[in-house]
Design an enzyme around this catalytic site. Structure first.
Site, short mmCIF file in Angstrom:
data_model
loop_
_atom_site.label_atom_id
_atom_site.label_comp_id
_atom_site.label_asym_id
_atom_site.label_seq_id
_atom_site.Cartn_x
_atom_site.Cartn_y
_atom_site.Cartn_z
N PHE A 161 0.34 -1.28 1.20
CA PHE A 161 -0.45 -1.18 -0.03
C PHE A 161 -1.66 -0.31 0.23
O PHE A 161 -2.08 -0.10 1.36
CB PHE A 161 -0.86 -2.56 -0.54
CG PHE A 161 -1.74 -3.31 0.43
CD1 PHE A 161 -3.13 -3.23 0.35
CD2 PHE A 161 -1.18 -4.10 1.42
CE1 PHE A 161 -3.93 -3.92 1.25
CE2 PHE A 161 -1.98 -4.80 2.32
CZ PHE A 161 -3.36 -4.70 2.23
N CYS A 162 -2.24 0.20 -0.86
CA CYS A 162 -3.47 1.00 -0.80
C CYS A 162 -4.20 0.84 -2.12
O CYS A 162 -3.84 -0.01 -2.94
CB CYS A 162 -3.17 2.46 -0.48
SG CYS A 162 -2.06 3.26 -1.66
N THR A 163 -5.21 1.64 -2.36
CA THR A 163 -6.05 1.44 -3.55
C THR A 163 -5.28 1.65 -4.84
O THR A 163 -5.26 0.78 -5.72
CB THR A 163 -7.25 2.41 -3.51
OG1 THR A 163 -7.94 2.25 -2.28
CG2 THR A 163 -8.20 2.13 -4.67
N GLY A 168 -2.01 3.48 -4.87
CA GLY A 168 -0.58 3.71 -4.64
C GLY A 168 -0.22 5.02 -3.97
O GLY A 168 0.86 5.17 -3.42
N ILE A 174 -3.67 -1.73 -5.27
CA ILE A 174 -4.52 -2.91 -5.45
C ILE A 174 -5.11 -2.95 -6.84
O ILE A 174 -5.24 -4.02 -7.46
CB ILE A 174 -5.65 -2.92 -4.41
CG1 ILE A 174 -5.09 -2.93 -2.99
CG2 ILE A 174 -6.58 -4.11 -4.61
CD1 ILE A 174 -6.11 -2.63 -1.92
#
Length: 346
Positions: free
Chosen positions: A195-197, A199, A224
């Site tokens: 996951f990241c901020t 995508g 997220i």
């Protein structure tokens, strides 16, 4: 706004705020990105939109803000009526709202990549991992056979992350390749979730892992930010706040404004605990740059100029400062030319 880019943000509690924020990315073939730069910048400036958009041969990435009408017009420009044609159709686009302007100026930048990994084998236009919708994310990451990896940088992870997530402790995304080589094994780690901020990093990271022989790779669709927007707080597995790359600094559940601030010396995000640390001085230093005297000196000068500007009643941030600086430079050049003319210099 097109049917392909419906806006669910109008249901957010902050929808009445004056600034609408658009975060967008898509891996798409833009070999003409250099020619696209000027019309995109002109459109945004004409609409009073501010923020940063990155164009590269592999696509677009960035976050901007403006009035709701301006951002809706930009969506129409990007997806329908502008020079991009339909190439950005299906872009990952998220909307939120801000009470104060989250950006100070408008920038459109050309770069080799929209998210820098420097790994040609990672090509999201050819292969990516399996997208997981936010409502299915909890069930996936609670499985014992899934390795959960946060692909963001260390200063972002420090503000908040998912429970049980591994922290690669990277200072930049380029270092992610080294982390994979040292800590992940396709023979052992059969299922990897990332996951990241928003995508975008996960799209490239998942493509990279697949190129390295990992069998099953999953990533959180919309990142997220989307998870925090749609997941009820009582069901959330995300602890802390999510760092965002604008003046809001961080957001929490429901994309409400978070409590984090930025150190004005080193730009590191700070929690309440960081601000209570003995090495924190407002506007001058924090625990993360306590030994960097050069940064402290620059911050002290900046704070001095801000205090002077406040006393004079003039601006010290954003476009106003830029205009003042440009005017001062122009006046200085004019005085120098007058002086040379008086002294008979060529």
């Amino acid at each position: 706004m097109t049917a392909h880019h419906t806006d669910s943000a109008s249901n957010l509690p902050q929808a009445h705020y004056p600034y609408k924020v658009m975060a967008i990315y898509k891996f798409a073939a833009l070999p003409d990105c250099e020619a696209l730069k000027t019309p995109l910048a002109q459109f945004c400036c004409n609409q009073g939109i501010k923020g940063t958009l990155i164009l590269a041969p592999e696509g677009i990435n960035g976050t901007v803000a403006g009035s709701a009408e301006a951002i809706d017009a930009l969506a129409e420009f990007l997806f329908v009526s502008g020079p991009f044609g339909t190439r950005l159709d299906g872009a990952e686009t998220k909307y939120s709202f801000a009470e104060e302007a989250p950006f100070l100026r408008m920038k459109v930048r050309l770069k080799p990549e929209i998210v820098t990994l420097r790994a040609p084998e990672a090509d999201p236009s050819k292969q990516v991992g399996t997208y997981v919708e936010p409502e299915n994310w909890n069930a996936l990451i609670e499985r014992n056979d899934v390795v959960l990896v946060d692909t963001r940088n260390d200063y972002e992870v420090g503000l908040g992350t998912f429970q049980r997530a591994l922290d690669p402790k990277t200072a930049s995304f380029v270092e992610f390749k080294d982390y994979v080589a040292k800590h992940l094994d396709p023979a052992r780690d059969k299922k990897v979730a990332m996951f990241c901020t928003g995508g975008i990093r996960c799209e490239k990271a998942s493509s990279y892992l697949l190129s390295q022989g990992f069998e099953e790779v999953f990533h959180l669709k919309g990142g997220i930010l989307r998870y925090l927007e749609v997941t009820p707080k009582e069901e959330s597995r995300f602890a802390g706040e999510c760092f965002v790359f604008d003046e809001r600094v961080s957001v929490g559940h429901g994309l409400e404004l978070g409590n984090a601030t930025l150190c004005r010396a080193c730009r590191h995000p700070l929690t309440e605990a960081d601000r209570a640390h003995k090495d924190f001085t407002e506007g001058l230093s924090c625990p993360y740059c306590a030994d960097d005297t050069a940064k402290h000196k620059a911050a002290a000068e900046r704070q001095h100029q801000m205090d002077l500007a406040k006393k004079r009643g003039t601006a010290h941030l954003g476009d106003a400062v830029k205009e003042i600086a440009a005017r001062a430079k122009k006046e200085k050049i004019a005085r120098a030319e007058e002086s040379r003319a008086r002294n008979g210099e060529s």
